[in-house]
Every structure is written in structure tokens, then in C-alpha cells.
Motif scaffolding. Structure first.
Motif, PDB file in Angstrom:
ATOM      1  N   HIS A  79       0.925  -1.230  -0.100  1.00  0.00           N
ATOM      2  CA  HIS A  79      -0.116   0.011   0.036  1.00  0.00           C
ATOM      3  C   HIS A  79       0.917   1.065   0.141  1.00  0.00           C
ATOM      4  O   HIS A  79       0.443   2.255  -0.606  1.00  0.00           O
ATOM      5  CB  HIS A  79      -0.972  -0.084   1.104  1.00  0.00           C
ATOM      6  N   HIS A  97      -7.410  -2.754  -2.241  1.00  0.00           N
ATOM      7  CA  HIS A  97      -5.986  -2.904  -1.788  1.00  0.00           C
ATOM      8  C   HIS A  97      -5.890  -2.711  -0.272  1.00  0.00           C
ATOM      9  O   HIS A  97      -4.630  -3.052  -0.020  1.00  0.00           O
ATOM     10  CB  HIS A  97      -5.222  -2.045  -2.861  1.00  0.00           C
ATOM     11  N   GLN A 102     -10.334   8.440  -5.592  1.00  0.00           N
ATOM     12  CA  GLN A 102      -9.224   9.216  -4.798  1.00  0.00           C
ATOM     13  C   GLN A 102      -9.937  10.551  -4.477  1.00  0.00           C
ATOM     14  O   GLN A 102      -9.113  11.500  -4.346  1.00  0.00           O
ATOM     15  CB  GLN A 102      -7.885   8.999  -5.270  1.00  0.00           C
ATOM     16  N   ASP A 150      -9.563   4.233   4.070  1.00  0.00           N
ATOM     17  CA  ASP A 150      -9.262   3.815   2.700  1.00  0.00           C
ATOM     18  C   ASP A 150     -10.166   2.579   2.563  1.00  0.00           C
ATOM     19  O   ASP A 150      -9.716   1.449   3.146  1.00  0.00           O
ATOM     20  CB  ASP A 150      -7.755   3.684   2.412  1.00  0.00           C
ATOM     21  N   HIS A 196      -3.433   9.292   1.055  1.00  0.00           N
ATOM     22  CA  HIS A 196      -2.459   8.422   1.669  1.00  0.00           C
ATOM     23  C   HIS A 196      -1.564   8.957   2.742  1.00  0.00           C
ATOM     24  O   HIS A 196      -1.228   8.602   3.808  1.00  0.00           O
ATOM     25  CB  HIS A 196      -1.905   7.682   0.708  1.00  0.00           C
TER      26      HIS A 196
HETATM   27 MN    MN Z   1      -5.100   3.200  -0.680  1.00  0.00          MN
END
Ligand code: MN
Length: 202
Positions: free
Chosen positions: A27, A167, A148, A163, A82
Motif C-alpha cells: 500500500h 488494496h 481518490q 481507505d 494516503h
Molecule cells: Mn489506498
């Protein structure tokens, strides 16, 4: 100065058992790095964009040249989202919130349990990839975004976000997104969330 992936402020295995080491490696080192690489490639085409922070590019996404706007939206969003995500987690995190955010959560949601339930329900129902968010809009609100997309694009400061792209959880939780959502609260760094709450109110 090109954008860079910030180093993780803890070890890759530090969020075990809630988030596994392999997921953290992929990630952080692969997914986040790819967003940063794509963002930098877009900025190379329009060097004047380099003077803006990634956050400011998102706040003013409609001013970004059209040929790279979607790339900046997706990858600038990926970078900013992120960067926040790593910072609002910590080893041995979680527990009840403290400080001003705890008081505001009580005021706006009734209790921490009610807030968590609303957040987890919204994030569980986000169809496909996206994020669950706690934002400040004169009061605390739970929203979700697809892909995103950042709350900054809607003029809102993200205080906390989780998130829900596959993933983020699939290696450990497979299709059990609600189990991941429930476990994730054990990683939350409430000191950092309080800092972001103070920033949001400015
Ligand atoms: Mn992510």
C-alpha cells in the motif's frame, strides 16, 4: 521539488494484527508511490503547477489544465489521501477519542459509538473504491468519496479518513470490508486527529 511519498512514521508490521505487514508494504511502497509518480509526471507537462502544494491543486482542481486535470485529481488525491492516512494511524492506537474532537463527536453524533456506527455504515456502503471521511462543515459530518476524490475538492478539510479500496484490506480481510472497518479503529492516532481538527476549524 517533486512530490515524494512520506516515510511511514512506524514500522510496516507495527499495525498488526489490524493491518498486516504485507498490505502496508504494498500500500505504502507501491500504491502510494504510483500516485506520486503519476502526479509528478503530470506536473512535468505543466511546470507552473510545481509551485502549488498537492492540497492546493485539489482545492483548485478546476484551474488545473484540462489535459492533466483527471490525472491530478486521481493521483494528487491519492497522494494527499494516503499521506493523511499513514499519519492518523499509529501502533497501539485506538481507544476512546480524547481532547476537543471527543467533545465535538459527542455534540454532533451523540456518542463515539454512534459516530463509529455512522462512519462504518457509510464506508461499508461506498460502492467500489473510495474513502469514508469525517469532515468539518461548521459541524462534524460523515461523507464518502469515490476513487481518490478528496473532500478538499468540495471545500472541506478531511479530519480523518479510512481507505476502503480493496488494496487496503483484501489480503487479510478478503471480501469482509466491515471486519476491516471495525478493526481499523484500533489504529487511530487521536492526537493527530485532534491536530487536524484544529486545522479544519481555522
Ligand atoms: Mn489506498
Amino acid at each position: 521539488m517533486a512530490h515524494e511519498v512520506p516515510a511511514l512514521p512506524y514500522d510496516y508490521a507495527a499495525l498488526e494484527p489490524h493491518i498486516d505487514e504485507q498490505t502496508m508494504h504494498l500500500h505504502h511502497d507501491k500504491h502510494h508511490q504510483a500516485y506520486v509518480n503519476n502526479l509528478n509526471a503530470a506536473i512535468e507537462k505543466h511546470p507552473d503547477l510545481a509551485k502549488h502544494s498537492a492540497e492546493d491543486l485539489l482545492r483548485n482542481i478546476n484551474s488545473v489544465p484540462e489535459d492533466v486535470r483527471t490525472t491530478v485529481r486521481n493521483n494528487g488525491g491519492g497522494h494527499v489521501n494516503h499521506s493523511m492516512f499513514w499519519a492518523i494511524m499509529k501502533p497501539k492506537g485506538g481507544g476512546e477519542p480524547s481532547g476537543p474532537i471527543a467533545d465535538q463527536i459527542k455534540k454532533d453524533f451523540g456518542s463515539f459509538e454512534d459516530f463509529k456506527k455512522q462512519f462504518n455504515d457509510a464506508a461499508a456502503k461506498q460502492f467500489g473504491s473510495g474513502w469514508g471521511w469525517l469532515i468539518w462543515d461548521g459541524k462534524l459530518k460523515v461523507i464518502t468519496t469515490a476513487n481518490q476524490d478528496s473532500p478538499l475538492m468540495q471545500g472541506h478539510f478531511p479530519i480523518l479518513g479510512n481507505d476502503v479500496w480493496e488494496h487496503a484490506y483484501y489480503l487479510k480481510y478478503q471480501n469482509r470490508r466491515p471486519d476491516y472497518l471495525a478493526a481499523w479503529w484500533n489504529t487511530v492516532n487521536w492526537d493527530e486527529v485532534n491536530k487536524r481538527f484544529a486545522q479544519a476549524k481555522k
